[in-house]
Design an enzyme around this catalytic site. Structure first.
Site, PDB file in Angstrom:
ATOM      1  N   GLY A 112       0.825  -1.196   0.000  1.00 62.70           N
ATOM      2  CA  GLY A 112       0.000   0.000   0.000  1.00 62.70           C
ATOM      3  C   GLY A 112       0.858   1.244   0.000  1.00 62.70           C
ATOM      4  N   CYS A 139       5.168  -6.324   1.629  1.00 61.27           N
ATOM      5  CA  CYS A 139       5.549  -4.918   1.494  1.00 61.27           C
ATOM      6  C   CYS A 139       4.924  -4.088   2.617  1.00 61.27           C
ATOM      7  CB  CYS A 139       5.199  -4.398   0.099  1.00 61.27           C
ATOM      8  SG  CYS A 139       6.177  -2.959  -0.342  1.00 61.27           S
ATOM      9  N   TYR A 140       3.922  -3.262   2.328  1.00 63.16           N
ATOM     10  CA  TYR A 140       3.309  -2.498   3.417  1.00 63.16           C
ATOM     11  C   TYR A 140       2.791  -3.443   4.498  1.00 63.16           C
ATOM     12  CZ  TYR A 140       0.258   0.540   6.094  1.00 63.16           C
ATOM     13  OH  TYR A 140      -0.332   1.220   7.120  1.00 63.16           O
ATOM     14  N   HIS A 234       7.560  -8.142  -3.720  1.00 61.66           N
ATOM     15  CA  HIS A 234       6.217  -8.488  -4.198  1.00 61.66           C
ATOM     16  C   HIS A 234       6.234  -9.865  -4.855  1.00 61.66           C
ATOM     17  CE1 HIS A 234       4.113  -4.707  -3.409  1.00 61.66           C
ATOM     18  NE2 HIS A 234       5.308  -4.155  -3.559  1.00 61.66           N
ATOM     19  N   GLU A 236       3.813 -11.550  -5.689  1.00 66.15           N
ATOM     20  CA  GLU A 236       2.677 -11.710  -6.596  1.00 66.15           C
ATOM     21  C   GLU A 236       2.982 -11.270  -8.017  1.00 66.15           C
ATOM     22  OE1 GLU A 236       3.117  -9.473  -4.305  1.00 66.15           O
ATOM     23  OE2 GLU A 236       2.078  -7.587  -4.670  1.00 66.15           O
ATOM     24  N   ASP A 291     -10.433  -8.876 -24.731  1.00 64.62           N
ATOM     25  CA  ASP A 291     -11.362  -8.753 -23.606  1.00 64.62           C
ATOM     26  C   ASP A 291     -12.804  -8.617 -24.075  1.00 64.62           C
ATOM     27  OD1 ASP A 291      -8.875  -8.554 -22.514  1.00 64.62           O
ATOM     28  OD2 ASP A 291      -8.983  -6.392 -22.203  1.00 64.62           O
ATOM     29  N   LYS A 444      -5.720 -10.561 -17.557  1.00 61.72           N
ATOM     30  CA  LYS A 444      -5.655 -10.911 -18.968  1.00 61.72           C
ATOM     31  C   LYS A 444      -5.405 -12.400 -19.201  1.00 61.72           C
ATOM     32  CE  LYS A 444      -5.279  -8.653 -22.857  1.00 61.72           C
ATOM     33  NZ  LYS A 444      -6.211  -7.556 -23.042  1.00 61.72           N
TER      34      LYS A 444
HETATM   35  N1  LIG Z   1     -13.126   0.694 -30.874  1.00 62.20           N
HETATM   36  C1  LIG Z   1     -13.970   0.209 -29.946  1.00 62.20           C
HETATM   37  N2  LIG Z   1     -15.275   0.034 -30.219  1.00 62.20           N
HETATM   38  C2  LIG Z   1     -16.125  -0.439 -29.285  1.00 62.20           C
HETATM   39  N3  LIG Z   1     -15.771  -0.746 -28.044  1.00 62.20           N
HETATM   40  C3  LIG Z   1     -14.492  -0.581 -27.715  1.00 62.20           C
HETATM   41  C4  LIG Z   1     -13.505  -0.112 -28.632  1.00 62.20           C
HETATM   42  N4  LIG Z   1     -12.320  -0.071 -28.025  1.00 62.20           N
HETATM   43  C5  LIG Z   1     -12.541  -0.502 -26.763  1.00 62.20           C
HETATM   44  N5  LIG Z   1     -13.838  -0.807 -26.561  1.00 62.20           N
HETATM   45  C6  LIG Z   1     -14.481  -1.257 -25.324  1.00 62.20           C
HETATM   46  O1  LIG Z   1     -13.661  -0.926 -24.215  1.00 62.20           O
HETATM   47  C7  LIG Z   1     -13.250  -2.102 -23.533  1.00 62.20           C
HETATM   48  C8  LIG Z   1     -11.853  -1.951 -22.982  1.00 62.20           C
HETATM   49  O2  LIG Z   1     -10.910  -1.855 -24.036  1.00 62.20           O
HETATM   50  P1  LIG Z   1      -9.611  -2.747 -23.987  1.00 62.20           P
HETATM   51  O3  LIG Z   1      -8.707  -2.311 -25.053  1.00 62.20           O
HETATM   52  O4  LIG Z   1      -9.130  -2.798 -22.583  1.00 62.20           O
HETATM   53  O5  LIG Z   1     -10.171  -4.207 -24.268  1.00 62.20           O
HETATM   54  P2  LIG Z   1     -10.183  -5.022 -25.618  1.00 62.20           P
HETATM   55  O6  LIG Z   1      -9.915  -4.130 -26.749  1.00 62.20           O
HETATM   56  O7  LIG Z   1     -11.456  -5.771 -25.643  1.00 62.20           O
HETATM   57  O8  LIG Z   1      -9.032  -6.045 -25.420  1.00 62.20           O
HETATM   58  P3  LIG Z   1      -7.469  -5.791 -25.569  1.00 62.20           P
HETATM   59  O9  LIG Z   1      -7.027  -5.447 -24.166  1.00 62.20           O
HETATM   60  O10 LIG Z   1      -6.987  -7.098 -26.012  1.00 62.20           O
HETATM   61  O11 LIG Z   1      -7.213  -4.693 -26.494  1.00 62.20           O
HETATM   62  C9  LIG Z   1     -13.370  -3.179 -24.568  1.00 62.20           C
HETATM   63  O12 LIG Z   1     -13.449  -4.451 -23.986  1.00 62.20           O
HETATM   64  C10 LIG Z   1     -14.615  -2.772 -25.297  1.00 62.20           C
HETATM   65  O13 LIG Z   1     -15.760  -3.136 -24.577  1.00 62.20           O
HETATM   66  N1  LIG Z   2       4.515  -1.063  -2.143  1.00 62.63           N
HETATM   67  C1  LIG Z   2       4.366  -0.877  -0.829  1.00 62.63           C
HETATM   68  O1  LIG Z   2       3.637  -1.572  -0.153  1.00 62.63           O
HETATM   69  C2  LIG Z   2       5.093   0.303  -0.270  1.00 62.63           C
HETATM   70  C3  LIG Z   2       5.050   0.376   1.234  1.00 62.63           C
HETATM   71  C4  LIG Z   2       5.523   1.726   1.769  1.00 62.63           C
HETATM   72  N2  LIG Z   2       4.630   2.751   1.340  1.00 62.63           N
HETATM   73  C5  LIG Z   2       6.951   1.991   1.291  1.00 62.63           C
HETATM   74  O2  LIG Z   2       7.174   2.835   0.469  1.00 62.63           O
HETATM   75  O3  LIG Z   2       7.862   1.345   1.749  1.00 62.63           O
END
Ligand SMILES: Nc1ncnc2c1ncn2[C@@H]1O[C@H](COP(=O)(O)OP(=O)(O)OP(=O)(O)O)[C@@H](O)[C@H]1O
Ligand SMILES: NC(=O)CC[C@H](N)C(=O)O
Ligand SMILES: O=c1[nH]c(=O)c2[nH+]cn([C@@H]3O[C@H](COP(=O)(O)O)[C@@H](O)[C@H]3O)c2[nH]1
Ligand SMILES: [Mg+2]
Length: 589
Positions: A112, A139-140, A234, A236, A291, A444
């Protein structure tokens, strides 16, 4: 308001009489039932979880991730799920009693932005550590644990951002206690990802220090008897080489049961969509990206032909992209598609705008206006019996929500706004649609797995991401038609060369950024030029939450640079961005 202008592409049988239609597409949006799907309890068997997990998961005791405003809280839950244990994120405001009432199998305290010694910092009550529940601080969370139990945390002046080497400390093995639980089976030196300015100066009584880094002499500790553990880095993020093993060691070393998988997400979401939408009509923003394709496939499975997809051609697309969606995408999936031509509106909304957040909000607003226009067109097309379109499906992912500072805990959020993604923080206040976002808590790679299980073609599931605001957030400075043309030409060269070099799958994405307000002196054909630089931003990532810059071969970079400066008149310099995320983000705006 924009009008849907190119509706003809919406009928797949018109585009290709042999192409499967929406009702029989075997590899498209109507997919086969899933093989090996995990048995789930009846839908609605428990309260709605904050991260939309399948109901079957709720039969397990959760691993609760306490969110102190981390960019990575959901990522921690995601890694726990990857280790086949059920996990949920809960806000830092939850009391110890509330946490324990959930009967957690284990608790993870997230990172955090706060400093534990600062006024108002979210603190951990020491009772938590008396309850016999295994706890891992990250971390935090590590610092907060140290402070609550009598250790010392301070700003040491030794900040560490990005990759660092951690050195494991020897831990004495006894019959009662083996060596380190958390770092068991790991090499003595390992690469870890850090993002901290504070550090634990001394571990609390009873704890053994198990690792150190140059900026954090106490980089990991544990009290094996009480099953309390902590790491400054981290685990994760994928850039911590043994991060997943740290998490698995914590879970298995704490006897947290394994057995949860993400396969049930599909059933759960299909049920939820049916419950939310009923028999209403739905539009889905479809970009051709992963997406929205997966979101559309889920909604199609749930409510079939109540769904119409809307592709907005906003003039901020890359070369060939509109054609790719209008033709190839429709052919591959048989989706019912309406195309909205909105270049004029988007460019007008962006005129004179240079601030990245203002751009994002203008783009978010125009997207909604385009969807409204398309919905109105659909209603008109359906005539009298056509009910209004109340629902908008978006392929929003968890990283979009996190970076927008979005609230996942029902209104309050401790997460900082990094950038307003057009589909979350960029939405206008007067939004009339009710949102349907079945992927809102997923990452993703999880979405790609869901897409593959739904039977979407590999070419769609494996596509590199492209942001909805498109080239609009890759021109640093005002967005104009001329600048877009310059960037589009440079971007086309980069994409061609990366594909030619067979690197499409090995890099996550490679934004090309036009520094439209910067000029530098060059010499071309014995003459002076005063042109713009473009920046190449090739990155590797698993989930866009963190990234590293991709080490592209030098001869490939040289080819790209030569071609861009030869072929794109206005550009006389090509530079490479060698910044990881953090501290940089992937896109420049
Ligand atoms: N040109 C577009 N026309 C219609 N909807 C769009 C368009 N671009 C983005 N969006 C909407 O916004 C959302 C978020 O866009 P984003 O680019 O994150 O996702 P994505 O295009 O579906 O996938 P990717 O991350 O693979 O590009 C999309 O899932 C879609 O619903
Ligand atoms: N990423 C973190 O959790 C950062 C913890 C705290 N804020 C630091 O800077 O050390
Ligand atoms: O649909 C989108 N709308 C947006 O407003 C947006 N901003 C960034 N991105 C994409 O998100 C990922 C993380 O990007 P950043 O590191 O720049 O935040 C990267 O994959 C970016 O391309 C967006 N996608
Ligand atoms: Mg996209």
């Amino acid at each position: 308001m924009s009008e849907p202008t190119r509706e003809a592409t919406g009928d797949p049988s018109a585009a290709d009489p042999g192409a499967p239609g929406p009702d029989d597409a075997p590899s498209g949006l109507q997919a086969e039932p899933l093989p090996g799907q995990r048995a789930a309890a009846a839908p609605g068997a428990g309260p709605a979880s904050v991260d939309g997990l399948p109901p079957g998961a709720r039969t397990s005791r959760p691993v609760l991730v306490v969110d102190y405003g981390a960019q990575y809280a959901q990522l921690i839950a995601r890694r726990v799920r990857e280790a086949d244990s059920y996990s949920e994120v809960v806000p830092a405001s939850a009391s110890v009693a509330e946490l324990l009432a959930r009967d957690p199998a284990a608790i993870i305290l997230s990172g955090g932005p706060s400093s534990v010694y600062a006024d108002g910092a979210p603190l951990v009550e020491a009772d938590l550590f008396e309850a016999g529940v295994p706890v891992l601080g990250i971390c935090y969370g590590f610092q907060a644990m140290a402070r609550a139990l009598g250790g010392d945390v301070a700003r040491t002046g030794l900040r560490e951002y990005g990759g660092t080497d951690a050195q494991l400390e020897p831990v004495q093995e006894t019959d009662a206690a083996p060596g380190s639980v958390l770092l068991d089976g790991q090499p003595e030196t390992q690469s870890v990802w850090m993002s901290h300015g504070d550090a634990v100066r001394s571990a609390p009584p009873g704890f053994t220090v198990t690792a150190s880094t140059p900026g954090a002499p106490v980089a990991a500790f544990e009290d094996r008897e009480r099953r309390l553990f902590g790491v400054q880095w981290h685990p994760e993020v994928k850039h911590s080489t043994f991060g997943q093993q740290v998490i698995e060691n914590f879970l298995r070393g704490s006897d947290v049961p394994a057995g949860w998988t993400t396969a049930g997400v599909i059933d759960e979401q299909v049920e939820r969509i049916r419950a939310q939408v009923g028999d209403a009509r739905v539009v889905c923003g479809l970009s051709g990206g992963v997406d929205s394709a997966v979101a559309a496939a889920l909604v199609q499975r749930a409510v079939g032909d109540q769904l119409t997809c809307v592709f907005v051609d906003h003039g901020l697309l890359r070369a060939g992209e509109a054609e790719q969606v209008e033709r190839d995408y429709v052919e591959a999936t048989g989706v019912d598609l309406v195309v909205v031509d909105a270049e004029t509106q988007f460019l007008a909304a962006l005129a004179g705008v240079t601030d990245p957040e203002e751009k994002r909000k203008a783009i978010g607003r125009e997207f909604i206006r385009s969807f409204e226009g398309a919905a109105a067109g659909l209603v008109a097309r359906a005539g009298e019996e056509g009910a209004e379109v109340r629902f908008l499906v978006q392929g929003t992912l968890y990283p979009d929500v996190v970076e927008s500072g979005g609230a996942v805990h029902g209104g309050t959020s401790a997460t900082a706004t990094i950038k307003s993604h057009h589909n979350v923080g960029g939405l206008p206040d007067d939004l009339q649609f009710e949102l349907v976002e079945p992927l809102r808590t997923l990452f993703k790679d999880e979405v790609r797995a869901v897409g593959a299980e739904l039977g979407l073609p590999e070419a769609i599931v494996a596509r590199q991401p492209f942001p909805g605001p498109g080239l609009g957030i890759r021109i640093v400075g005002e967005v104009t038609r001329e600048r877009l043309e310059v960037l589009r030409a440079a971007d086309a060269v980069v994409r061609e060369e990366l594909t030619e070099a067979g690197m499409d799958r090995s890099i996550w994405q490679c934004p090309v950024v036009l520094l439209a307000d910067v000029r530098s002196v060059g010499v071309q054909g014995d003459g002076r030029t005063y042109g713009h630089p473009v920046v190449l931003r090739p990155v590797s990532s698993d989930d866009a939450m963190t990234a590293d810059w991709s080490r592209l071969p030098h001869d490939l970079l040289a080819r790209i640079s030569t071609r861009i400066t030869n072929e794109v008149d206005e550009v006389n310099r090509v530079v490479l961005d060698v910044t990881s995320k953090p501290p940089g983000t992937i896109e420049w705006e």
